[in-house]
Design an enzyme around this catalytic site. Structure first.
Site, PDB file in Angstrom:
ATOM      1  N   GLU A 170      21.994  17.093  43.458  1.00 47.49           N
ATOM      2  CA  GLU A 170      22.256  18.339  42.729  1.00 47.49           C
ATOM      3  C   GLU A 170      23.639  18.341  42.094  1.00 47.49           C
ATOM      4  O   GLU A 170      23.824  18.882  41.012  1.00 47.49           O
ATOM      5  CB  GLU A 170      22.052  19.539  43.658  1.00 47.49           C
ATOM      6  CG  GLU A 170      20.578  19.741  43.943  1.00 47.49           C
ATOM      7  CD  GLU A 170      20.276  20.823  44.951  1.00 47.49           C
ATOM      8  OE1 GLU A 170      20.126  21.979  44.552  1.00 47.49           O
ATOM      9  OE2 GLU A 170      20.184  20.510  46.151  1.00 47.49           O
TER      10      GLU A 170
ATOM     11  N   ASN B 166      30.028  24.580  44.632  1.00 42.55           N
ATOM     12  CA  ASN B 166      28.926  25.358  45.183  1.00 42.55           C
ATOM     13  C   ASN B 166      29.541  26.314  46.200  1.00 42.55           C
ATOM     14  O   ASN B 166      29.842  25.913  47.325  1.00 42.55           O
ATOM     15  CB  ASN B 166      27.916  24.399  45.828  1.00 42.55           C
ATOM     16  CG  ASN B 166      26.713  25.117  46.397  1.00 42.55           C
ATOM     17  OD1 ASN B 166      26.667  26.353  46.424  1.00 42.55           O
ATOM     18  ND2 ASN B 166      25.742  24.357  46.863  1.00 42.55           N
TER      19      ASN B 166
ATOM     20  N   LYS C 110      31.344  23.818  48.702  1.00 41.37           N
ATOM     21  CA  LYS C 110      31.049  22.381  48.612  1.00 41.37           C
ATOM     22  C   LYS C 110      31.549  21.932  47.246  1.00 41.37           C
ATOM     23  O   LYS C 110      31.302  22.613  46.253  1.00 41.37           O
ATOM     24  CB  LYS C 110      29.525  22.173  48.668  1.00 41.37           C
ATOM     25  CG  LYS C 110      29.056  21.408  49.886  1.00 41.37           C
ATOM     26  CD  LYS C 110      27.557  21.320  49.904  1.00 41.37           C
ATOM     27  CE  LYS C 110      27.122  19.902  49.572  1.00 41.37           C
ATOM     28  NZ  LYS C 110      25.660  19.757  49.623  1.00 41.37           N
TER      29      LYS C 110
ATOM     30  N   ARG D 294      13.192  29.964  57.853  1.00 40.99           N
ATOM     31  CA  ARG D 294      12.540  30.998  57.028  1.00 40.99           C
ATOM     32  C   ARG D 294      11.023  30.906  57.165  1.00 40.99           C
ATOM     33  O   ARG D 294      10.457  29.809  57.166  1.00 40.99           O
ATOM     34  CB  ARG D 294      12.914  30.827  55.563  1.00 40.99           C
ATOM     35  CG  ARG D 294      14.323  31.263  55.256  1.00 40.99           C
ATOM     36  CD  ARG D 294      14.672  30.999  53.808  1.00 40.99           C
ATOM     37  NE  ARG D 294      15.775  30.065  53.698  1.00 40.99           N
ATOM     38  CZ  ARG D 294      16.141  29.449  52.589  1.00 40.99           C
ATOM     39  NH1 ARG D 294      15.485  29.651  51.466  1.00 40.99           N
ATOM     40  NH2 ARG D 294      17.164  28.621  52.586  1.00 40.99           N
TER      41      ARG D 294
ATOM     42  N   ARG E 261      27.484  26.162  40.679  1.00 42.92           N
ATOM     43  CA  ARG E 261      26.108  26.493  41.039  1.00 42.92           C
ATOM     44  C   ARG E 261      26.031  28.008  41.228  1.00 42.92           C
ATOM     45  O   ARG E 261      26.787  28.577  42.029  1.00 42.92           O
ATOM     46  CB  ARG E 261      25.733  25.789  42.340  1.00 42.92           C
ATOM     47  CG  ARG E 261      24.364  26.194  42.803  1.00 42.92           C
ATOM     48  CD  ARG E 261      23.970  25.521  44.081  1.00 42.92           C
ATOM     49  NE  ARG E 261      22.615  25.911  44.413  1.00 42.92           N
ATOM     50  CZ  ARG E 261      22.210  26.188  45.644  1.00 42.92           C
ATOM     51  NH1 ARG E 261      23.038  26.094  46.653  1.00 42.92           N
ATOM     52  NH2 ARG E 261      20.971  26.542  45.860  1.00 42.92           N
TER      53      ARG E 261
ATOM     54  N   HIS F  63      15.939  26.381  43.658  1.00 41.62           N
ATOM     55  CA  HIS F  63      16.028  24.904  43.704  1.00 41.62           C
ATOM     56  C   HIS F  63      15.756  24.287  42.330  1.00 41.62           C
ATOM     57  O   HIS F  63      15.361  23.126  42.245  1.00 41.62           O
ATOM     58  CB  HIS F  63      15.010  24.279  44.690  1.00 41.62           C
ATOM     59  CG  HIS F  63      15.253  24.583  46.129  1.00 41.62           C
ATOM     60  ND1 HIS F  63      14.219  24.799  47.017  1.00 41.62           N
ATOM     61  CD2 HIS F  63      16.378  24.705  46.848  1.00 41.62           C
ATOM     62  CE1 HIS F  63      14.716  25.038  48.220  1.00 41.62           C
ATOM     63  NE2 HIS F  63      16.034  24.992  48.144  1.00 41.62           N
TER      64      HIS F  63
ATOM     65  N   LEU G  83      12.098  19.408  50.010  1.00 44.31           N
ATOM     66  CA  LEU G  83      11.929  19.769  51.419  1.00 44.31           C
ATOM     67  C   LEU G  83      13.220  19.533  52.188  1.00 44.31           C
ATOM     68  O   LEU G  83      13.514  18.413  52.619  1.00 44.31           O
ATOM     69  CB  LEU G  83      10.794  18.930  52.034  1.00 44.31           C
ATOM     70  CG  LEU G  83       9.481  18.889  51.241  1.00 44.31           C
ATOM     71  CD1 LEU G  83       8.489  17.944  51.901  1.00 44.31           C
ATOM     72  CD2 LEU G  83       8.885  20.293  51.118  1.00 44.31           C
ATOM     73  N   GLY G  84      14.016  20.575  52.304  1.00 42.91           N
ATOM     74  CA  GLY G  84      15.239  20.508  53.110  1.00 42.91           C
ATOM     75  C   GLY G  84      15.203  21.649  54.100  1.00 42.91           C
ATOM     76  O   GLY G  84      14.118  22.060  54.521  1.00 42.91           O
ATOM     77  N   ASN G  85      16.360  22.173  54.486  1.00 46.31           N
ATOM     78  CA  ASN G  85      16.353  23.373  55.330  1.00 46.31           C
ATOM     79  C   ASN G  85      15.652  24.512  54.609  1.00 46.31           C
ATOM     80  O   ASN G  85      14.908  25.268  55.203  1.00 46.31           O
ATOM     81  CB  ASN G  85      17.781  23.761  55.703  1.00 46.31           C
ATOM     82  CG  ASN G  85      18.287  22.907  56.835  1.00 46.31           C
ATOM     83  OD1 ASN G  85      17.547  22.606  57.772  1.00 46.31           O
ATOM     84  ND2 ASN G  85      19.527  22.482  56.736  1.00 46.31           N
ATOM     85  N   GLY G  86      15.946  24.626  53.309  1.00 47.54           N
ATOM     86  CA  GLY G  86      15.139  25.477  52.437  1.00 47.54           C
ATOM     87  C   GLY G  86      14.115  24.561  51.786  1.00 47.54           C
ATOM     88  O   GLY G  86      14.391  23.384  51.591  1.00 47.54           O
TER      89      GLY G  86
ATOM     90  N   GLY H  61      11.945  15.441  52.752  1.00 44.41           N
ATOM     91  CA  GLY H  61      11.150  14.669  51.781  1.00 44.41           C
ATOM     92  C   GLY H  61      11.662  13.248  51.608  1.00 44.41           C
ATOM     93  O   GLY H  61      10.886  12.310  51.403  1.00 44.41           O
TER      94      GLY H  61
HETATM   95  P1  AMP Z   1      18.689  19.228  53.576  1.00 46.22           P
HETATM   96  O1  AMP Z   1      18.727  20.731  53.659  1.00 46.22           O
HETATM   97  O2  AMP Z   1      18.141  18.721  52.294  1.00 46.22           O
HETATM   98  O3  AMP Z   1      19.989  18.589  53.972  1.00 46.22           O
HETATM   99  O4  AMP Z   1      17.628  18.755  54.693  1.00 46.22           O
HETATM  100  C1  AMP Z   1      17.806  19.037  56.060  1.00 46.22           C
HETATM  101  C2  AMP Z   1      16.521  18.703  56.802  1.00 46.22           C
HETATM  102  O5  AMP Z   1      16.229  17.302  56.634  1.00 46.22           O
HETATM  103  C3  AMP Z   1      16.619  18.941  58.313  1.00 46.22           C
HETATM  104  O6  AMP Z   1      15.420  19.541  58.770  1.00 46.22           O
HETATM  105  C4  AMP Z   1      16.722  17.539  58.856  1.00 46.22           C
HETATM  106  O7  AMP Z   1      16.231  17.424  60.159  1.00 46.22           O
HETATM  107  C5  AMP Z   1      15.840  16.777  57.885  1.00 46.22           C
HETATM  108  N1  AMP Z   1      16.055  15.343  58.015  1.00 46.22           N
HETATM  109  C6  AMP Z   1      17.152  14.624  57.694  1.00 46.22           C
HETATM  110  N2  AMP Z   1      16.988  13.326  58.055  1.00 46.22           N
HETATM  111  C7  AMP Z   1      15.749  13.230  58.609  1.00 46.22           C
HETATM  112  C8  AMP Z   1      14.987  12.175  59.196  1.00 46.22           C
HETATM  113  N3  AMP Z   1      15.461  10.938  59.276  1.00 46.22           N
HETATM  114  N4  AMP Z   1      13.746  12.448  59.653  1.00 46.22           N
HETATM  115  C9  AMP Z   1      13.255  13.701  59.591  1.00 46.22           C
HETATM  116  N5  AMP Z   1      13.925  14.746  59.069  1.00 46.22           N
HETATM  117  C10 AMP Z   1      15.157  14.513  58.578  1.00 46.22           C
END
Ligand code: AMP
Length: 397
Positions: A380, A7, A14, A235, A85, A174, A203-206, A328
């Site tokens: 992924e 990636n 990555k 965003r 990716r 995604h 539901l991550g940073n994106g 998520g």
């Molecule tokens: P990702 O981009 O999929 O790595 O997700 C990152 C997001 O997940 C960030 O907003 C983190 O704060 C959130 N996150 C990770 N662990 C937790 C947790 N235990 N409780 C709440 N949010 C989390």
């Protein structure tokens, strides 16, 4: 067979080497600060982590370091394929593709649609082809899964020439994650994916959601770019398209400055008054009464639930809701608050199951007799590796 998954971002790579038969990851890691003097690679193998500098700091230097690590473990010869990716495949790519000259040119033609991502993906592919010339190289597109959306879902109500001449339409992103968690959810539910109507929430940073009918995406929240839809870490998600000119006039901002602010200083970060974009930190601050953090979390949940409910219109009937991504998979509070608003879809939370579904523990979080809600851990790298292997074996991916 071993598949190397790459990636490539503008300053990072990555990577992971997966053995699909054994179901193991031989090696994984991150090369970062590429292009800078302090470029380094972090390697994880057999429970050990090591960090080493990358002299030169280019993609080629990063891959030389990865290849050397593979050599050290006698793994390099076993790399059958490299799965790349690629963020944007435009309307050209509905499926993954063996990378040849024509495919490279088509990825290059999509650069205007993803000016930050596709050039990095291309540079990474070319350096990886030189570093691993024996392996088959396969491109796996973030957008491909959503190419099954119907025109009513993917067209914007803008002048038709914008679409015909410039490709202005909704593409969605995604895709690898939405496809993977949809298939995993079907397994968890013990039902064939072909008969399921799912709303998947990555539901991550994106962050994005998708309506997945019989394993095919029929709508998603992201659009021409990954800025549309949900509130994300930094965003904005949906805003009024009139905002750009308004801010240009009011604050003297250029289009580039408005776009940068919507990508980097908005979302949870903007709503919390600059406190931050990390859900974990915002939940902690909200618990201590920080008003900006409370608003950010509440607005994130509200937009999420509203758009998930909207996907019921696309699907007609919702069989299950699926949560994945860092938030998520880990935030029981966000899931509980979203499901509380989603009673309209016939789902009810099982609070105890929800509290337990964190840190890699996926599973059902809804009460018996209600529409199932599930937590599924996305992977992924595994999804890209499987897809690359399917392409290699000539299977329909
Ligand atoms: P990702 O981009 O999929 O790595 O997700 C990152 C997001 O997940 C960030 O907003 C983190 O704060 C959130 N996150 C990770 N662990 C937790 C947790 N235990 N409780 C709440 N949010 C989390």
């Amino acid at each position: 067979m071993s598949i190397l998954v790459l990636n490539c971002g503008s300053s990072s790579v990555k990577f992971a080497l997966l053995d699909l038969k054994a179901g193991t990851t031989h090696l994984s890691g991150l090369a970062e600060r590429l292009g800078a003097a302090e470029a380094s690679v972090t390697l994880r193998a057999a429970g050990q982590t090591s960090v080493q500098p990358i002299s030169g700091g280019s993609y080629a230097d990063a891959f030389a370091a990865i290849a050397a690590a593979l050599d050290k473990q006698g793994l390099r010869g076993g790399v059958r394929a490299v799965g790349h990716r690629v963020v944007h495949g435009g309307e050209r790519f509905h499926a993954p593709a063996f990378i040849n000259g024509e495919v490279l040119a088509a990825i290059r033609a999509c650069v205007p649609l993803a000016p930050l991502h596709n050039p990095a993906n291309l540079a990474g592919i070319e350096a990886a082809q030189a570093a691993f010339p024996e392996a088959a190289h396969v491109a796996v597109f973030d957008t491909a899964f959503h190419q099954t959306m119907p025109e009513v879902a993917y067209r914007y109500a803008v002048p038709e020439t914008w679409y015909r001449q410039h490709g202005v339409r909704r593409y969605g992103f995604h895709g690898t994650s939405h496809a993977y968690v949809a298939a995993e959810a079907a397994q968890l539910l013990g039902r064939p994916l072909s008969g399921l109507n799912l709303v998947t929430a990555h539901l991550g940073n994106g962050a994005s959601i998708a309506a997945v009918q019989g394993g095919r995406s029929i709508d998603t929240s992201m659009g021409l770019t990954p800025l549309e839809g949900l509130i994300m870490g930094t965003r904005s998600g949906d805003v009024d398209p009139g905002l750009h000119e308004f801010m240009a006039r009011q604050a003297g901002l250029s289009l580039t400055q408005v776009t940068a602010a919507l990508n980097q200083d908005s979302g949870l970060k903007g709503l919390s008054g600059g406190l931050g974009s990390d859900m974990r930190e915002l939940e902690a601050a909200a618990a201590e009464g920080h008003p900006g953090a409370r608003l950010a979390v509440a607005a994130f949940v509200y937009r999420l639930a509203k758009q998930m409910a909207g996907m019921a219109v696309a699907l007609g009937r919702v069989d299950a809701l699926v949560f994945t991504g860092g938030i998520g998979e880990n935030s029981a509070a966000v899931r509980a608050a979203a499901l509380e608003r989603l009673g309209v879809l016939g789902t009810r939370l099982d609070p105890q199951a929800n509290e337990q579904a964190v840190r890699g523990q996926g599973g059902l979080i809804s009460a018996p007799g209600s529409v199932p809600a599930l937590v599924v851990n996305t992977n992924e790298e595994l999804a890209i590796a499987r897809t690359a292997a399917q392409v290699l074996n000539g299977e329909e991916a």
